[in-house]
Design an enzyme around this catalytic site. Structure first.
Site, PDB file in Angstrom:
ATOM      1  N   THR A 208       0.823  -1.208   0.000  1.00 47.26           N
ATOM      2  CA  THR A 208       0.000   0.000   0.000  1.00 47.26           C
ATOM      3  C   THR A 208       0.855   1.254   0.000  1.00 47.26           C
ATOM      4  O   THR A 208       1.983   1.253   0.492  1.00 47.26           O
ATOM      5  CB  THR A 208      -0.929   0.038   1.224  1.00 47.26           C
ATOM      6  N   GLU A 258      -4.242   4.444   3.568  1.00 51.87           N
ATOM      7  CA  GLU A 258      -3.377   3.538   2.812  1.00 51.87           C
ATOM      8  C   GLU A 258      -4.111   3.042   1.577  1.00 51.87           C
ATOM      9  O   GLU A 258      -5.257   2.581   1.666  1.00 51.87           O
ATOM     10  CB  GLU A 258      -2.962   2.360   3.685  1.00 51.87           C
TER      11      GLU A 258
END
Length: 309
Positions: A208, A258
């Site tokens: 991420t 994220e």
């Protein structure tokens, strides 16, 4: 579009203009209607259109610590205003001294002396001057004195809901990014620079991008979302599954944004990205082990693919 820092930047010989004034955070459908009306009237009159806005948000100066969540960062707001066909964006530094300017001086100094307003377009709830003492009725009286017209722009509403920045903030805060997009006329956007995180996503097979966002950014409620990830210089956005929260499975404490970019294998560290939120997929959950978490992420990715497509 010309961009001025302060109304004093108006050049010598500046002619008449049509002016609209406001914070315009979000540049939502209501703002678009007001600004669009000003642009149309300026073209009819053969003069320039000017949008006057403020930086920082007046609330933070008048009531320190009360800064509302920001729907559009300054650069993004300028882009959106420019897209409406405005000739000049005038950003007035909102200082404590400026906040104490009486309503009459506000009109004389800005609208008359510097911008030479022929017409001022404002929303029905427009307030101005020290302690917001000025209203549309006062503006109209001063207009008759100084020789400019005043036209009110009607509030924009759908299904009985008036679109306002406050309403959109409440939608974002609740995680209702679909309702926010309906009022904005486009998806709600959050921007940030990609910084290094715990790299747990990489270990799970879903690396991420951890976004460091502006301190006042309007971040949606904790949960998992489908979004479009926009990179500078790239025409096509990437589908992204976005997690907002503290990573409860790993006993996290810091709230993070994220994004897992689908079908992307490059390095995003240090890039400034934008996330356009499309749909809320689910709330944050705590899992007893890694396996069900990974299975859930895989499902989130597929739901994101469908939502963005």
């Amino acid at each position: 579009m010309q961009r001025w820092r302060g109304y004093e930047a108006a050049p010598g010989g500046w002619g008449r203009s049509v002016v609209t004034i406001g914070v315009f955070d979000g540049v939502h459908k209501g703002h678009q209607a007001t600004i669009g009306h000003a642009v149309a009237r300026a073209r009819e009159l053969g003069v320039k259109s000017v949008v006057v806005t403020f930086d920082p948000h007046p609330a933070e100066v008048v009531r320190p610590g009360s800064h509302p969540a920001v729907l559009t960062e300054p650069a993004r707001k300028a882009e959106l205003i420019e897209a409406l066909g405005v000739d000049v964006l005038c950003v007035v530094p909102f200082t404590p001294e400026f906040s104490r300017l009486p309503a009459e001086e506000f009109v004389h100094d800005i609208l008359v002396e510097h911008l030479h307003a022929a017409l001022v377009v404002v929303g029905a709830n427009f307030r101005f001057g020290h302690r917001a003492a000025g209203d549309v009725a006062l503006l109209e009286r001063l207009g008759r004195t100084f020789g400019f017209g005043v036209e009110g722009a009607p509030l924009v509403a759908e299904a009985g809901t008036v679109f306002s920045s406050t309403y959109i903030r409440s939608c974002v805060d609740a995680g209702d990014v679909v309702a926010a997009a309906a009022a904005l006329g486009r998806p709600h956007r959050v921007e940030g620079v990609v910084v290094r995180g715990d790299q747990r996503g990489r270990e799970l097979g879903y690396p991420t991008a951890n976004l460091l966002c502006h301190r006042y950014a309007a971040i949606p409620a904790d949960g998992v979302y489908a979004a479009r990830l926009v990179r500078r210089g790239q025409r096509e956005p990437l589908a992204a599954a976005v997690s907002i929260g503290t990573n409860p499975t790993f006993s996290g404490r810091e709230r993070r944004v994220e994004a897992y970019a689908l079908d992307f294998t490059g390095d995003l560290y240090g890039e400034r990205l934008a996330l356009d939120f499309v749909a809320h997929l689910r709330e944050q959950r705590t899992y007893d082990s890694i396996e069900p978490l990974v299975a859930q992420i895989a499902e989130d990715v597929e739901r994101t693919r469908r939502a963005v497509a």
